[in-house]
Design a protein around this motif. Sequence first.
Motif, PDB file in Angstrom:
ATOM      1  N   THR A 135      -0.520  -7.348   6.879  1.00  0.00           N
ATOM      2  CA  THR A 135       0.759  -7.998   6.592  1.00  0.00           C
ATOM      3  C   THR A 135       1.905  -7.230   7.239  1.00  0.00           C
ATOM      4  N   LEU A 136       1.941  -5.910   7.037  1.00  0.00           N
ATOM      5  CA  LEU A 136       3.036  -5.100   7.574  1.00  0.00           C
ATOM      6  C   LEU A 136       2.502  -3.758   8.058  1.00  0.00           C
ATOM      7  N   VAL A 137       2.818  -3.446   9.310  1.00  0.00           N
ATOM      8  CA  VAL A 137       2.492  -2.156   9.917  1.00  0.00           C
ATOM      9  C   VAL A 137       3.793  -1.582  10.463  1.00  0.00           C
ATOM     10  N   LEU A 181       0.815  -1.214   0.000  1.00  0.00           N
ATOM     11  CA  LEU A 181       0.000   0.000   0.000  1.00  0.00           C
ATOM     12  C   LEU A 181       0.847   1.262   0.000  1.00  0.00           C
ATOM     13  N   LYS A 182       1.983   1.202   0.697  1.00  0.00           N
ATOM     14  CA  LYS A 182       2.874   2.364   0.799  1.00  0.00           C
ATOM     15  C   LYS A 182       4.314   1.873   0.762  1.00  0.00           C
ATOM     16  N   ILE A 193      11.217  -6.152  -3.233  1.00  0.00           N
ATOM     17  CA  ILE A 193      10.092  -7.095  -3.121  1.00  0.00           C
ATOM     18  C   ILE A 193       8.960  -6.543  -3.984  1.00  0.00           C
ATOM     19  N   SER A 194       8.458  -7.353  -4.888  1.00  0.00           N
ATOM     20  CA  SER A 194       7.450  -6.881  -5.829  1.00  0.00           C
ATOM     21  C   SER A 194       6.070  -6.835  -5.176  1.00  0.00           C
ATOM     22  N   ASP A 195       5.207  -6.022  -5.766  1.00  0.00           N
ATOM     23  CA  ASP A 195       3.825  -5.970  -5.294  1.00  0.00           C
ATOM     24  C   ASP A 195       3.170  -7.338  -5.475  1.00  0.00           C
ATOM     25  N   ASN A 196       2.178  -7.613  -4.645  1.00  0.00           N
ATOM     26  CA  ASN A 196       1.498  -8.916  -4.650  1.00  0.00           C
ATOM     27  C   ASN A 196       2.472 -10.065  -4.369  1.00  0.00           C
ATOM     28  N   PHE A 197       3.337  -9.829  -3.401  1.00  0.00           N
ATOM     29  CA  PHE A 197       4.332 -10.843  -3.055  1.00  0.00           C
ATOM     30  C   PHE A 197       3.690 -11.957  -2.229  1.00  0.00           C
ATOM     31  N   PRO A 198       4.163 -13.206  -2.396  1.00  0.00           N
ATOM     32  CA  PRO A 198       3.611 -14.325  -1.628  1.00  0.00           C
ATOM     33  C   PRO A 198       4.217 -14.371  -0.220  1.00  0.00           C
ATOM     34  N   ILE A 228      -0.189   1.451   7.823  1.00  0.00           N
ATOM     35  CA  ILE A 228      -0.290   0.115   7.249  1.00  0.00           C
ATOM     36  C   ILE A 228       0.437   0.123   5.912  1.00  0.00           C
ATOM     37  N   LYS A 229       1.455  -0.714   5.798  1.00  0.00           N
ATOM     38  CA  LYS A 229       2.285  -0.737   4.594  1.00  0.00           C
ATOM     39  C   LYS A 229       1.856  -1.818   3.595  1.00  0.00           C
ATOM     40  N   ALA A 230       1.302  -2.930   4.098  1.00  0.00           N
ATOM     41  CA  ALA A 230       0.912  -4.020   3.192  1.00  0.00           C
ATOM     42  C   ALA A 230      -0.208  -4.824   3.826  1.00  0.00           C
TER      43      ALA A 230
END
Length: 265
Positions: A185-187, A139-140, A148-153, A175-177
Amino acid sequence: MEPIKIGILNLMQNKLETMYNFQRALKLDSVELIFYYSATRYVDRTLSPEITDNMRPLDLDEIKNLDGFIISGSPVEKLDFPQVSYFDEINDLIDQLNHINMPQLYVCWGAMAALNRIYDIQKKLLPHKVFGIFQNQILKDSKYLDNISDNFPAPHARYAEMDHEEIQNNPHLTIKAISENGLLTLVESVDRNQTFVFSHLEYQKDSLDNEYRRELASPKVKQPFPALNYYSPLDRKPTFAWKQTQLNFYHNWLQSVSEYKLTTC
């Protein structure tokens, strides 16, 4: 330059596997890992020599000598925070890390506990366990997601989630992801050295399969289901789709720890 020293509070039941996971995820010659277990949780319990030979009881006096700290997940998401037997000990540790402001990485339940303690974010139970490999949207921008690419697993395995609205309304958090099913996923903290990752990026190839097999053998888990998007459709064996994501994320975090150390020497 001397190695950076990372403390890891290992709260998982499968402590040796968890130790191995973090050793693999953080494998650099310039890193020294010091593993701890909860001193209060095991005050009247005997731990195996395999654990005591590799880990120490948590000692808050040692923390100031470290360069960074990780609090792992723990299979206690269903409990209210005060119900966790070692929660006072965790709060004391979080308070000290927050006061020192050394680089902190909180993983899954560790992230939940820290967000609650520091920012009073509330935890909510999910309708069912989220368990599998999911795509994750960035998101940011984040330095921890460089290369790391967007929509990473990434693997997710938990029964609870933190309140998104409370996080979004807190000016100190971002919120980053998020995962493809809309979970955290990531804050990150805006102004502190605090990173909250809800994906078990430290997991190795067989970790989700091992977790599923433990649940199958446990009378406490009713009708466990295997991890989604994880087993190969060809031979039904585990895949390791997040391996490169793991390496890049932990490399980026260790790089930030190293850079912070240089500014404070």
